[in-house]
Design a protein around this motif. Structure first.
Motif, PDB file in Angstrom:
ATOM      1  N   PHE A 104       0.774  -1.036   0.003  1.00  5.49           N
ATOM      2  CA  PHE A 104       0.068  -0.025  -0.033  1.00  5.49           C
ATOM      3  C   PHE A 104       0.798   1.305  -0.202  1.00  5.49           C
ATOM      4  O   PHE A 104       1.983   1.168   0.160  1.00  5.49           O
ATOM      5  CB  PHE A 104      -0.899   0.060   1.260  1.00  5.49           C
ATOM      6  N   SER A 105       0.272   2.407  -0.468  1.00  3.89           N
ATOM      7  CA  SER A 105       1.196   3.624  -0.172  1.00  3.89           C
ATOM      8  C   SER A 105       0.547   4.140   1.150  1.00  3.89           C
ATOM      9  O   SER A 105      -0.303   4.205   1.690  1.00  3.89           O
ATOM     10  CB  SER A 105       1.007   4.402  -1.595  1.00  3.89           C
ATOM     11  N   VAL A 106       1.569   5.011   1.551  1.00  2.31           N
ATOM     12  CA  VAL A 106       1.558   5.889   2.656  1.00  2.31           C
ATOM     13  C   VAL A 106       1.474   7.452   2.521  1.00  2.31           C
ATOM     14  O   VAL A 106       0.716   7.713   1.574  1.00  2.31           O
ATOM     15  CB  VAL A 106       2.460   5.284   3.806  1.00  2.31           C
ATOM     16  N   HIS A 107       2.230   8.171   3.153  1.00  2.00           N
ATOM     17  CA  HIS A 107       2.245   9.555   3.164  1.00  2.00           C
ATOM     18  C   HIS A 107       2.876  10.123   2.025  1.00  2.00           C
ATOM     19  O   HIS A 107       3.852   9.532   1.386  1.00  2.00           O
ATOM     20  CB  HIS A 107       2.715   9.949   4.671  1.00  2.00           C
ATOM     21  N   THR A 156       5.836   4.316   0.044  1.00  2.00           N
ATOM     22  CA  THR A 156       5.079   3.193  -0.378  1.00  2.00           C
ATOM     23  C   THR A 156       5.506   1.978   0.595  1.00  2.00           C
ATOM     24  O   THR A 156       6.609   2.128   1.071  1.00  2.00           O
ATOM     25  CB  THR A 156       4.980   2.695  -1.818  1.00  2.00           C
ATOM     26  N   THR A 162      -1.258  -6.301   6.330  1.00  2.00           N
ATOM     27  CA  THR A 162      -2.166  -5.461   5.822  1.00  2.00           C
ATOM     28  C   THR A 162      -3.393  -5.419   6.692  1.00  2.00           C
ATOM     29  O   THR A 162      -3.895  -4.295   6.942  1.00  2.00           O
ATOM     30  CB  THR A 162      -2.412  -6.034   4.412  1.00  2.00           C
ATOM     31  N   LYS A 219      -3.706   6.061  12.025  1.00  2.00           N
ATOM     32  CA  LYS A 219      -3.705   7.118  11.549  1.00  2.00           C
ATOM     33  C   LYS A 219      -3.194   8.273  12.869  1.00  2.00           C
ATOM     34  O   LYS A 219      -2.721   9.453  12.587  1.00  2.00           O
ATOM     35  CB  LYS A 219      -4.906   7.823  10.971  1.00  2.00           C
ATOM     36  N   PHE A 235       0.358  10.850   8.993  1.00  2.00           N
ATOM     37  CA  PHE A 235      -0.714   9.941   8.586  1.00  2.00           C
ATOM     38  C   PHE A 235      -2.158  10.294   8.644  1.00  2.00           C
ATOM     39  O   PHE A 235      -2.944   9.560   8.460  1.00  2.00           O
ATOM     40  CB  PHE A 235      -0.480   8.448   9.634  1.00  2.00           C
ATOM     41  N   LEU A 242      -4.473  10.249   5.696  1.00  2.00           N
ATOM     42  CA  LEU A 242      -4.530   9.037   5.002  1.00  2.00           C
ATOM     43  C   LEU A 242      -6.033   8.539   4.633  1.00  2.00           C
ATOM     44  O   LEU A 242      -6.643   8.873   5.606  1.00  2.00           O
ATOM     45  CB  LEU A 242      -3.599   8.043   5.499  1.00  2.00           C
ATOM     46  N   GLU A 262      -7.996   5.363   2.753  1.00  2.00           N
ATOM     47  CA  GLU A 262      -7.844   3.828   2.493  1.00  2.00           C
ATOM     48  C   GLU A 262      -7.777   3.721   1.007  1.00  2.00           C
ATOM     49  O   GLU A 262      -6.918   3.040   0.499  1.00  2.00           O
ATOM     50  CB  GLU A 262      -8.786   3.003   3.017  1.00  2.00           C
ATOM     51  N   ASP A 318      -6.877   5.903  -1.481  1.00  2.00           N
ATOM     52  CA  ASP A 318      -5.649   6.413  -2.046  1.00  2.00           C
ATOM     53  C   ASP A 318      -4.430   5.447  -1.702  1.00  2.00           C
ATOM     54  O   ASP A 318      -3.771   5.485  -2.703  1.00  2.00           O
ATOM     55  CB  ASP A 318      -5.391   7.661  -1.368  1.00  2.00           C
ATOM     56  N   MET A 319      -4.453   4.881  -0.660  1.00  2.00           N
ATOM     57  CA  MET A 319      -3.416   4.081  -0.275  1.00  2.00           C
ATOM     58  C   MET A 319      -3.304   2.807  -0.991  1.00  2.00           C
ATOM     59  O   MET A 319      -2.260   2.138  -1.100  1.00  2.00           O
ATOM     60  CB  MET A 319      -3.460   3.448   1.316  1.00  2.00           C
TER      61      MET A 319
END
Ligand code: GLU
Length: 322
Positions: free
Chosen positions: A115-118, A258, A274, A285, A291, A294, A296, A298-299
């Motif tokens: 997943f991607s993060v910030h 990521t 995950t 978050k 975070f 963030l 979900e 988008d991540m």
């Protein structure tokens, strides 16, 4: 140190569970992160805390160690790490084999996205007495270009290449780690430091509170060209007032952080990790201000160029997200 060396790589250990003496398999998972004053270190810490909270259900124990994007991806490839945090540009280049300096073994086809993060703006901080007001002013100055395993070092080299600069264009190009550079700036060993990092973070806070310094815009022709030509770069803003000495918004370009793994890491491990993050998403978050925003959706969609790991896909399908 003992714990770190004990769990380096995917070590397997047998452990006795319960009074009946039933033997269960405990799996140790190591996540590659970054310097202690950055955000990757916090990402790894947050994920491991959530995973370890649930370890009565899944037997997975998680720990994390420092590295930086390039070191993390190479560590996963070598089998020393199971997962790691990496900038979206380096995820792309590792999978596609388009950065031979960072990834000399060519295409890393087994790389998998989780997943991607910030967001991570490319951040330049200069001493107030250095006369540096734009990225172009770095020419002839003492600059910490970063250590070779870090993401910012690679991204700095990409930008320099676009501008036709080499390391000889600086009076000094030092290779300090992210955790060392704020002190070097404030000890007047360098005029400017560079960090591709989420905000706010301890490193930039240290650099802007221990001495007079400010964040510099990186919005020249070369940075705009990078954004126009590459899907993994975007224009980024660091809000004014976030750091002492920088009241106006700062415009730069950036990448996304990521979370990646490889086909060598089992579906079960990636699924459980995950799940630990998304089942405890509100808690996650709150674990770091970077975070807070963030989302979900988008991540699981943004900044991922390698194929998604099967374990992550299994969880996202269960949630009806894929
Ligand atoms: N983006 C940096 C890197 O790839 C690390 C940032 C952090 O430590 O939060 O090395």
């Amino acid at each position: 140190m003992f714990l770190r060396s004990m769990v380096a790589g995917t070590a397997m250990a047998l452990t006795l569970i319960g009074s009946g003496g039933a033997i269960a398999e405990e799996k140790f998972v190591t996540i590659g992160t970054g310097g202690q004053t950055g955000v990757y270190y916090q990402v790894g810490g947050a994920i491991c805390r959530l995973v370890n909270r649930g370890s009565k259900d899944h037997e997975i124990k998680c720990t994390h160690t420092t590295g930086g994007s390039v070191a993390n991806i190479n560590g996963i490839r070598a089998g020393d790490l199971d997962l790691g945090v990496a900038q979206s540009d380096w995820q792309y280049h590792a999978y596609n084999g388009t950065a031979p300096d960072q990834f000399p073994d060519g295409k890393f086809e087994g790389l998998r996205a989780v997943f991607s993060v910030h967001q991570e703006p490319f951040t330049v901080v200069a001493r107030a007495d250095s006369g540096i007001n734009s990225f172009d002013d770095l020419k002839g100055k003492r600059v910490n270009v970063g250590d070779p395993g870090s993401g910012q070092r690679g991204t700095m080299e990409v930008l320099m290449k676009e501008m036709g600069w080499t390391m000889d264009d600086f009076a000094l190009a030092s290779e300090l780690k992210s955790s060392e550079q704020a002190a070097a700036l404030c000890d007047n060993k360098v005029d400017a430091i560079i960090f591709t990092v989420g905000h706010p973070n301890g490193s930039i806070k240290e650099a802007t509170t221990s001495c007079e310094s400010k964040l510099i815009n990186v919005n020249n022709e070369a940075s705009q060209k990078l954004v126009d030509e590459n899907e993994f770069y975007a224009v980024a803003t660091i809000p004014g007032g976030m750091y002492t000495g920088t009241d106006e918004d700062v415009t730069t370009f950036g990448v996304g952080a990521t979370f990646v793994s490889s086909t060598a890491t089992s579906e079960e491990i990636v699924y459980e990790i995950t799940k630990a993050v998304f089942e405890n998403f509100d808690r996650f978050k709150k674990m770091h201000p970077a975070f807070a925003n963030l989302k979900e959706e988008d991540m699981i969609k943004k900044n991922l160029s390698a194929p998604m790991h099967d374990g992550a896909v299994k969880y996202y399908k269960e949630r009806g997200w894929m």
